[in-house]
Design a protein around this motif. Structure first.
Motif, PDB file in Angstrom:
ATOM      1  N   GLN A 443       0.849  -1.191   0.000  1.00  0.00           N
ATOM      2  CA  GLN A 443       0.000   0.000   0.000  1.00  0.00           C
ATOM      3  C   GLN A 443       0.883   1.238   0.000  1.00  0.00           C
ATOM      4  N   PHE A 451      -3.614   3.853   0.146  1.00  0.00           N
ATOM      5  CA  PHE A 451      -4.032   3.734  -1.250  1.00  0.00           C
ATOM      6  C   PHE A 451      -3.446   2.466  -1.859  1.00  0.00           C
ATOM      7  N   GLY A 452      -4.129   1.945  -2.873  1.00  0.00           N
ATOM      8  CA  GLY A 452      -3.581   0.846  -3.650  1.00  0.00           C
ATOM      9  C   GLY A 452      -3.928  -0.518  -3.103  1.00  0.00           C
ATOM     10  N   THR A 453      -3.750  -1.511  -3.957  1.00  0.00           N
ATOM     11  CA  THR A 453      -3.879  -2.916  -3.568  1.00  0.00           C
ATOM     12  C   THR A 453      -2.564  -3.601  -3.894  1.00  0.00           C
ATOM     13  N   TYR A 465       2.771   3.365  -9.488  1.00  0.00           N
ATOM     14  CA  TYR A 465       2.990   4.148  -8.263  1.00  0.00           C
ATOM     15  C   TYR A 465       4.415   4.705  -8.216  1.00  0.00           C
ATOM     16  N   SER A 482      -5.553   8.596  -5.637  1.00  0.00           N
ATOM     17  CA  SER A 482      -6.932   8.106  -5.762  1.00  0.00           C
ATOM     18  C   SER A 482      -7.205   7.644  -7.194  1.00  0.00           C
ATOM     19  N   GLN A 485      -5.369   4.357  -7.895  1.00  0.00           N
ATOM     20  CA  GLN A 485      -6.040   3.239  -7.226  1.00  0.00           C
ATOM     21  C   GLN A 485      -7.290   2.829  -8.004  1.00  0.00           C
ATOM     22  N   GLN A 488      -6.266   0.998 -11.128  1.00  0.00           N
ATOM     23  CA  GLN A 488      -5.758  -0.328 -10.790  1.00  0.00           C
ATOM     24  C   GLN A 488      -6.915  -1.299 -10.562  1.00  0.00           C
ATOM     25  N   ARG A 524     -10.395   0.919   0.898  1.00  0.00           N
ATOM     26  CA  ARG A 524     -10.724   1.644  -0.324  1.00  0.00           C
ATOM     27  C   ARG A 524     -12.041   2.405  -0.147  1.00  0.00           C
TER      28      ARG A 524
END
Length: 575
Positions: A443, A451-453, A465, A482, A485, A488, A524
């Motif tokens: 993250q 943010f992110g997976t 990223y 944002s 994410q 993605q 999220r």
């Protein structure tokens, strides 16, 4: 011949917080004044302006600066000389007095602790301003604290500076004021406070993106048992400690993968408006520092500068690196607090130390802004306590006396104890052999939000990223994260749909999510709701997250449980 008085008109313009604090200082004219300001805010300039004012109006005749390290002595003397204040950085206890060519001297806390009476006599000989830089160090040991108090009680004025959270122990810090709160506990009181949030709003410091890397780790205990754990998942303290150490092992795959990602980020910053951007790897000990330097050379093809201790040669190596365009510096534990290398913009937190004080000192090396839009990126293991500290960058802390202490992070001693005690199976032992570790981006933490997976190292998802533009405002960083994410997640949904079409199988109920997938989905959702609240109210994301924590309790969202995330989602919908 006596040293000439500094000319106030030659001083550089003061920042808003410095002007406000200076006015407050001159209004009070008290013996003691404590200024807390985030690293990079300009505490040195503020202190030297006060020194010049007091020398010019005859309030004091001499200045003594007390610094944590030998390197900082030289740095203080150089900064003072630029504004016409001459400080003797070579003063030794055996000298007793400085030459008349100087306005005073710079010494270390260790020097004062070894011979407090020498410094007391110097302080009594001339009306003296004492500047105690990073004053929390006066609580490092009873000898240092008692020495500082004995040496500088006769001073006409004392100015205490600190840029990091105060101590987490119960050692009172000399000359710092404490006030009793409603809970009966004594808390330190600052006469001037300028936190990271304030400095970020004013453009004085850089926004910091924390890129947290998890991964699978495997190690063998002394009893011959092989264990495996995923870095970042909930587990007992001893398993966290051993998984953490396994990830940091130079012989595994985690460190090379993270260093490769950090170097890619450094390249992006250099190509996007910071051509001299530098990186710092913070190591736990000398052996791993040398190993990390070899890894950097293998990954980048360039040698890294190595600083192993605060010895005579270390200052020269730090100065050489600061003035060069060399890409990487590796230091044991950290380049000392206050060391000014403004071009440092990428960090790899590869140490086991994680108290709030230490973490803040380390991150402070990367936040010094030189021009609008510069950002900093810090890579770190996805360890719950570190994620919490990264999420609380804007939190201001006071020194509290008498409060029951929770274990805060892992320093080396805590790691060893964690590997002896709090055993998951009763059979884990202190010594173990790291077998393997892989890295993946877990993250990105910014402004208290996650943010992110998960993205495997070396994949296009990770590159999205790592490739964030290097010159961005805080608002642009949050908006881009944002957006990335959302892209993605949309790409993953498309790939899942394509696989489903290819299989041409009858529609089936979606598979139940694992706990890890559920937490990602809830984080999220929470971030989206906080962003919506930000657009409605104009409040910063971090402030909204902090309010949710106040209302619901629990740790930052990067550490929160599924139940805690669900409660915050329900709460933010009622705000």
């Amino acid at each position: 011949m006596a040293a000439r008085m500094p000319a106030l008109e030659t001083f550089p313009p003061l920042r808003a917080w410095q002007r406000k604090a200076l006015v407050e200082y001159l209004r009070r004219r008290g013996e003691d004044f404590t200024a807390v300001a985030t690293p990079g805010a300009g505490k040195t300039t503020f202190a030297l302006r006060i020194a010049a004012e007091l020398l010019a109006d005859g309030t004091v005749e001499a200045v003594t600066v007390v610094a944590p390290t030998e390197h900082l002595k030289a740095q203080w003397a150089e900064s003072a000389a630029r504004v016409g204040i001459q400080l003797d950085a070579a003063f030794r206890n055996a000298d007793l007095h400085s030459s008349a060519d100087f306005h005073g001297a710079v010494v270390t806390y260790a020097q004062v602790g070894m011979a407090p009476q020498v410094h007391r006599r110097r302080t009594m000989t001339r009306r003296t301003l004492v500047v105690l830089d990073e004053i929390h160090h006066a609580g490092d040991s009873r000898t240092w604290g008692d020495g500082v108090k004995a040496a500088f009680e006769p001073a006409v004025r004392r100015l205490m500076l600190t840029g990091t959270p105060f101590r987490s122990d119960d050692n009172p810090i000399p000359f710092v004021s404490y006030e009793r709160g409603g809970d009966g506990l004594l808390r330190s009181r600052a006469d001037s406070a300028y936190g990271y949030a304030d400095a970020l709003r004013d453009g004085v410091v850089r926004p910091v993106l924390f890129l947290a890397y998890s991964g699978e780790t495997r190690w063998r205990t002394n009893a011959g048992e092989e264990l495996a754990a995923r870095l970042g998942e909930p587990m007992t303290q001893d398993l966290v400690a051993q998984a953490w150490r396994t990830a940091l092992d130079p012989a595994g795959d985690w460190m090379p993968q993270v260093l490769r990602a950090a170097d890619a980020r450094l390249t992006v910053l250099r190509e996007a408006g910071m051509p001299d951007a530098g990186g710092l790897v913070i190591a736990t000990d000398q052996q791993t520092a040398r190993s990390y330097a070899k890894l950097i050379e293998q990954v980048t093809g360039e040698k890294a500068a190595v600083v192993l201790s605060d010895d005579v040669g270390a200052s020269a190596r730090i100065a050489t690196f600061a003035a060069s365009e060399q890409r990487w510096l590796v230091a044991v534990r950290m380049v000392s607090e206050g060391v000014d290398i403004p071009r440092l913009a990428v960090g790899v937190y590869a140490t086991s130390a994680s108290t709030p004080l230490y973490f803040a000192q380390a991150i402070g090396r990367f936040v010094r802004a030189r021009r609008p839009g510069e950002t900093a990126s810090v890579f770190l293991p996805s360890v719950p306590h570190l994620l919490g500290l990264a999420s609380e960058m804007e939190t201001e802390r006071d020194h509290v006396l008498g409060k029951p202490k929770d274990r805060e992070g892992f320093d080396d001693d805590l790691l060893e104890r964690a590997q002896r005690d709090d055993q998951a199976s009763g059979e884990l032992e202190k010594r173990f052999a790291a077998l393997s570790a892989t890295a993946e981006l877990d993250q990105v933490i910014f402004d208290g939000a996650s943010f992110g997976t998960a993205a495997q190292a070396g994949t296009p998802e990770e590159e999205e990223y790592l490739g964030l533009p290097g010159l961005l405002t805080s608002e642009q960083v949050a908006a881009l994260l944002s957006k990335r994410q959302a892209e993605q997640l949309a790409a993953r949904r498309r790939r899942a749909g394509e696989r489903s079409d290819e299989a041409a199988a009858p529609a089936a109920a979606p598979a139940p999510m694992s706990a890890a997938q559920r937490r990602v989905a809830l984080r999220r959702q929470l971030n989206a709701l906080v962003a919506a609240q930000h657009h409605r109210t104009g409040q910063p994301h971090g402030k909204i997250h902090a309010e949710l924590r106040r209302l619901c309790g629990g740790p930052p969202s990067a550490q929160a449980t599924i139940e805690q995330l669900e409660e915050r989602i329900a709460t933010v919908q009622t705000l």
